[in-house]
Structure formats: structure tokens, C-alpha cells
Motif scaffolding. Structure first.
Motif, PDB file in Angstrom:
ATOM      1  N   ARG A  29       0.803  -1.228   0.000  1.00  0.00           N
ATOM      2  CA  ARG A  29       0.000   0.000   0.000  1.00  0.00           C
ATOM      3  C   ARG A  29       0.834   1.276   0.000  1.00  0.00           C
ATOM      4  O   ARG A  29       0.460   2.263  -0.631  1.00  0.00           O
ATOM      5  N   PHE A  30       1.970   1.254   0.687  1.00  0.00           N
ATOM      6  CA  PHE A  30       2.687   2.500   0.906  1.00  0.00           C
ATOM      7  C   PHE A  30       4.148   2.480   0.473  1.00  0.00           C
ATOM      8  O   PHE A  30       4.806   3.525   0.492  1.00  0.00           O
ATOM      9  N   ASP A  73      16.212   4.890   1.918  1.00  0.00           N
ATOM     10  CA  ASP A  73      15.090   4.132   1.356  1.00  0.00           C
ATOM     11  C   ASP A  73      14.598   3.017   2.269  1.00  0.00           C
ATOM     12  O   ASP A  73      13.781   2.192   1.860  1.00  0.00           O
ATOM     13  N   SER A  74      15.065   2.981   3.512  1.00  0.00           N
ATOM     14  CA  SER A  74      14.526   2.024   4.480  1.00  0.00           C
ATOM     15  C   SER A  74      13.194   2.492   5.049  1.00  0.00           C
ATOM     16  O   SER A  74      12.434   1.693   5.614  1.00  0.00           O
ATOM     17  N   LEU A  75      12.896   3.773   4.927  1.00  0.00           N
ATOM     18  CA  LEU A  75      11.612   4.312   5.373  1.00  0.00           C
ATOM     19  C   LEU A  75      10.509   3.848   4.428  1.00  0.00           C
ATOM     20  O   LEU A  75      10.621   3.990   3.211  1.00  0.00           O
ATOM     21  N   VAL A  76       9.445   3.281   4.994  1.00  0.00           N
ATOM     22  CA  VAL A  76       8.311   2.825   4.186  1.00  0.00           C
ATOM     23  C   VAL A  76       7.235   3.894   4.201  1.00  0.00           C
ATOM     24  O   VAL A  76       6.741   4.278   5.266  1.00  0.00           O
ATOM     25  N   GLY A  77       6.881   4.376   3.037  1.00  0.00           N
ATOM     26  CA  GLY A  77       5.790   5.337   2.927  1.00  0.00           C
ATOM     27  C   GLY A  77       6.205   6.753   3.229  1.00  0.00           C
ATOM     28  O   GLY A  77       7.387   7.115   3.230  1.00  0.00           O
ATOM     29  N   ASP A  78       5.218   7.558   3.510  1.00  0.00           N
ATOM     30  CA  ASP A  78       5.396   8.989   3.724  1.00  0.00           C
ATOM     31  C   ASP A  78       5.773   9.253   5.173  1.00  0.00           C
ATOM     32  O   ASP A  78       5.112   8.788   6.098  1.00  0.00           O
ATOM     33  N   ALA A 131      -2.782   0.554   8.796  1.00  0.00           N
ATOM     34  CA  ALA A 131      -2.934  -0.274   7.596  1.00  0.00           C
ATOM     35  C   ALA A 131      -2.378  -1.673   7.840  1.00  0.00           C
ATOM     36  O   ALA A 131      -2.807  -2.633   7.203  1.00  0.00           O
ATOM     37  N   GLY A 132      -1.440  -1.782   8.768  1.00  0.00           N
ATOM     38  CA  GLY A 132      -0.917  -3.092   9.129  1.00  0.00           C
ATOM     39  C   GLY A 132      -1.595  -3.694  10.340  1.00  0.00           C
ATOM     40  O   GLY A 132      -1.715  -4.915  10.454  1.00  0.00           O
ATOM     41  N   LEU A 133      -2.065  -2.853  11.263  1.00  0.00           N
ATOM     42  CA  LEU A 133      -2.653  -3.381  12.494  1.00  0.00           C
ATOM     43  C   LEU A 133      -4.036  -3.985  12.275  1.00  0.00           C
ATOM     44  O   LEU A 133      -4.410  -4.947  12.940  1.00  0.00           O
ATOM     45  N   ASN A 134      -4.820  -3.428  11.367  1.00  0.00           N
ATOM     46  CA  ASN A 134      -6.135  -4.028  11.100  1.00  0.00           C
ATOM     47  C   ASN A 134      -6.009  -5.442  10.517  1.00  0.00           C
ATOM     48  O   ASN A 134      -6.695  -6.363  10.977  1.00  0.00           O
ATOM     49  N   PRO A 135      -5.141  -5.667   9.508  1.00  0.00           N
ATOM     50  CA  PRO A 135      -4.934  -7.049   9.058  1.00  0.00           C
ATOM     51  C   PRO A 135      -4.419  -7.957  10.151  1.00  0.00           C
ATOM     52  O   PRO A 135      -4.770  -9.140  10.202  1.00  0.00           O
TER      53      PRO A 135
END
Length: 383
Positions: free
Chosen positions: A95-96, A219-224, A234-238
Motif C-alpha cells: 500500500r505505501f 530508502d529504508s523508510l516505508v511510505g510517507d 494499515a498493518g494493524l487491522n490485518p
């Protein structure tokens, strides 16, 4: 209760998936070799069923992935890392993540050749994500990041290629700390792990992590960097949906063992399952597992439709209901077998501890009740 338990509300495609995974689980069963099962599930496309097709996944969602974990659990061979690697980490990156992150990680997560752990819990933060003290600051020399902090009860770090770490960065405008996600390779200098001695019998071990000035590329940072809680949830709900699937599968496994015993065990004139003192509690356990599954299916459907708010509420409720139903099913199964329920031969005693995990992780049932009372019912907070 021993085979796949498809729902009338599932499409034929989902019913077929459920039956196929159930058959896989039956082939491996309680005494399974985790690595062999993981490899076969990956080869059949089950591990990455929720990931995008363009990156080697099946193009499905939480509905499909939860079925895989539930059916494997019902066969006595749940794969705990499915909760973490494809469900949390795979979803967040899909997603991100940047295009490069997607191409680097998603194909491997989908085909099982790579796994990723997830690190959020800290010794002093508990369920309060606002107290997370793992911090990330800019590395002025390289433009990358430097992570410092501790994590605890992190599953499978020893078998994961990397860990998706929840840290906090400082907002340059406000000075406040905001959550961000970083991919930390297993062999990164300063990234230390020590195994926690657990009573729980599980193939995936638990670890305490220390991040001592871990230097990471930009580039180790995921997303914004400014997205904050949006990416985290977005990860905790799954994670909550998959924990529900894990619990429902475990409860079904225990109930199936009890039913077989209750049909065959005869002390007086009829098998013990003919007596209502045995039959009714087992019927109640079955009902509660089925009700929990309906809420899990609702949560998965809402998540797959992109309704993050609705999915958050349903995922919490599903996790709560599934954990309670699982504990009740396991307890009743043990009581049905009497002394045999505590023997290694029947494989139920270990579930007494394992079933409690769903009540505790990834969030306690009390915190879920807080969530529902505040977010759903509009009651004031006490904290």
C-alpha cells in the motif's frame, strides 16, 4: 468439524480455496514440519494470496488470507508468521512502499523465499503507541536514518530476513514525535536480539530487540514520513483479522478432537456425547466460533473494500470474539476428554496456553473494550 467449514456467504472461489487449504492442512497435520509446510503453501500460492499479482501475489485480500490461516489452524498446523509477513508487512509495503521496495520484497514474501517480522511492542509502552520510545533521526552524513530503542515479544526475528520496525521521528514543524515504519535487515550492525524464555510451545520464537544506533539508508523508510498513524493502522487491522483467523482455526481444531472423542468414548450405555452436559457446551462452543467467523469475514470484506475505519471497528470486534470463542472451545475440549485432555497424545493441553495468546496479542481484550466503548458507543475516556 474435521474438514473445511465453508460459509454460505462465501463465493464459490472462496469455498474452493477453503477446501484446497483444508486438504493441505490434513496432509501435514499436528506433527507438521514448519519449513516443509511453509514451502508447499508458498508453492501453491497461499502465502501471497493477498498480495498484488504484478508482484507475484494472488491479487486477493484479507478474505483469502484469513481462510488460509484458519484452515491450516483447524488442521492443527497454523503458520503464525502468516500473521506477520504477508498480512502486516506485505500489506504495508504493497500500500505505501516505493516501487523499489515493492519489487525487492513482495515477490519473496509471496513465494515464501523471504519473510519479514514486525516490531511495535515495547517494554514500557504496552498498548499505548504514543509512548513508543524507539526513535529515528536523520543521519547527517549519509541522509539516511539512525534508529535507537527496544522492542519486546517480537515473533520470528531469527527466521526473518528483516523486521519492519515502528519508530518515531520528530516533526520539524511542531517538534512532536510521529510514528514511522522502517525496514531493518536482520544483520544490520547494532540490531541485537535475545530470545525470551516462554512457556508457550510454538515453533516461532519470541525475542527482545535492541536497536543501538542502527544506521539505515534513506530508502529504508516505508511510505510517507508525515503519514503517521494511517500507515501504521494499515498493518494493524490485518493483524487483528489474522489473529481472529488463528484463534478460530485453533478453536475448531480443539472442538474437532473433542467431538471425535465424545462420539467414541463410552462409559455407560451410550457414548458420552449423548449426555447434554457434554453435548451442550460443545454446541455452544461451535456457535460462538461460527459467530466470530462472521465478524472476521465482515472485517476482511470491509478492509478489502478500502473502508479502513469500518474495518478497524470490525477487526477489533472479530479479534475479541474469536479469542473468547477459542478459549472456551479449548477449555471445553480438555474437559470433554478428562485426563486424556492433558496428555501429549491428544495434543490439547498445549492449547490451553496458546489459546490465551489471542486474548493478549496483538492487543488485550480490555483495550478492545476501550476501543468499542469510546469509538463505537461514544463514551468518555478514563485515560
Amino acid at each position: 468439524m474435521t474438514g473445511a467449514r465453508s460459509s454460505a456467504i462465501e463465493s464459490q472461489e472462496l469455498k474452493d480455496l477453503r477446501a484446497a487449504v483444508a486438504a493441505l492442512g490434513q496432509r501435514h497435520g499436528r506433527g507438521h514440519d514448519r519449513e516443509v509446510l511453509w514451502a508447499e503453501a508458498a508453492k501453491l500460492g497461499y502465502l501471497g494470496v493477498n498480495l498484488p499479482e504484478e508482484y507475484g501475489g494472488g491479487g486477493g485480500g484479507m478474505a483469502e488470507l484469513s481462510i488460509v490461516l484458519e484452515e491450516l489452524g483447524a488442521a492443527g498446523c497454523p503458520l503464525l508468521m502468516m500473521v506477520v509477513s504477508p498480512a502486516i508487512c506485505g500489506t504495508v509495503i504493497a500500500r505505501f512502499g516505493t516501487e523499489q521496495q515493492k519489487r525487492t520484497w513482495l515477490p519473496g514474501l509471496a513465494d515464501g523465499s523471504r519473510t519479514m517480522a514486525f516490531g511495535i511492542t515495547e517494554p514500557d509502552a504496552g498498548s499505548n503507541s504514543h509512548r513508543i520510545t524507539t526513535t529515528a533521526r536523520r543521519d547527517e552524513e549519509t541522509g539516511g536514518w539512525i534508529l535507537t530503542g527496544r522492542k519486546v515479544f517480537i515473533s520470528g526475528v531469527d527466521i526473518a530476513d528483516a523486521t519492519l520496525i515502528v519508530g518515531r521521528t520528530e516533526d520539524a514543524r511542531t517538534g512532536s514525535l510521529k510514528p514511522c515504519l522502517f525496514i531493518v535487515p536482520r544483520d544490520a550492525p547494532g540490531f541485537q536480539r535475545s530470545q525470551i524464555d516462554m512457556e508457550l510451545q510454538a515453533q516461532e520464537k519470541q525475542f527482545e530487540l535492541v536497536l543501538d544506533e542502527v544506521r539505515l539508508p534513506a530508502d529504508s523508510l516505508v511510505g510517507d514520513e508525515d503519514a503517521g498513524l494511517l500507515q501504521l493502522f494499515a498493518g494493524l487491522n490485518p493483524e487483528r483479522i489474522m489473529t481472529a483467523a488463528f484463534a478460530i482455526g485453533m478453536g475448531r481444531y480443539a472442538l474437532a478432537r473433542a467431538l471425535t472423542y465424545a462420539r467414541e468414548r463410552q462409559v455407560w450405555k451410550a457414548p458420552i456425547g449423548a449426555h447434554q452436559a457434554i453435548a451442550h457446551p460443545l454446541a455452544q462452543a461451535h456457535i460462538e466460533l461460527e459467530l466470530a467467523r462472521l465478524m472476521m469475514q465482515k472485517a476482511a470484506a470491509l478492509y478489502d473494500l478500502g473502508d479502513d475505519m469500518g474495518a478497524g471497528e470490525a477487526a477489533n470486534m472479530a479479534k475479541y470474539a474469536a479469542a473468547e470463542a477459542c478459549v472456551k472451545a479449548v477449555d471445553q475440549a480438555v474437559h470433554t476428554l478428562g485426563g486424556n485432555g492433558l496428555t501429549r497424545e491428544y495434543g490439547l493441553a498445549a492449547l490451553i496456553t496458546a489459546a490465551r495468546v489471542a486474548r493478549i496479542a496483538p492487543v488485550s481484550r480490555e483495550m478492545i473494550l476501550n476501543y468499542v466503548s469510546h469509538q463505537t458507543l461514544g463514551l468518555p475516556k478514563s485515560y
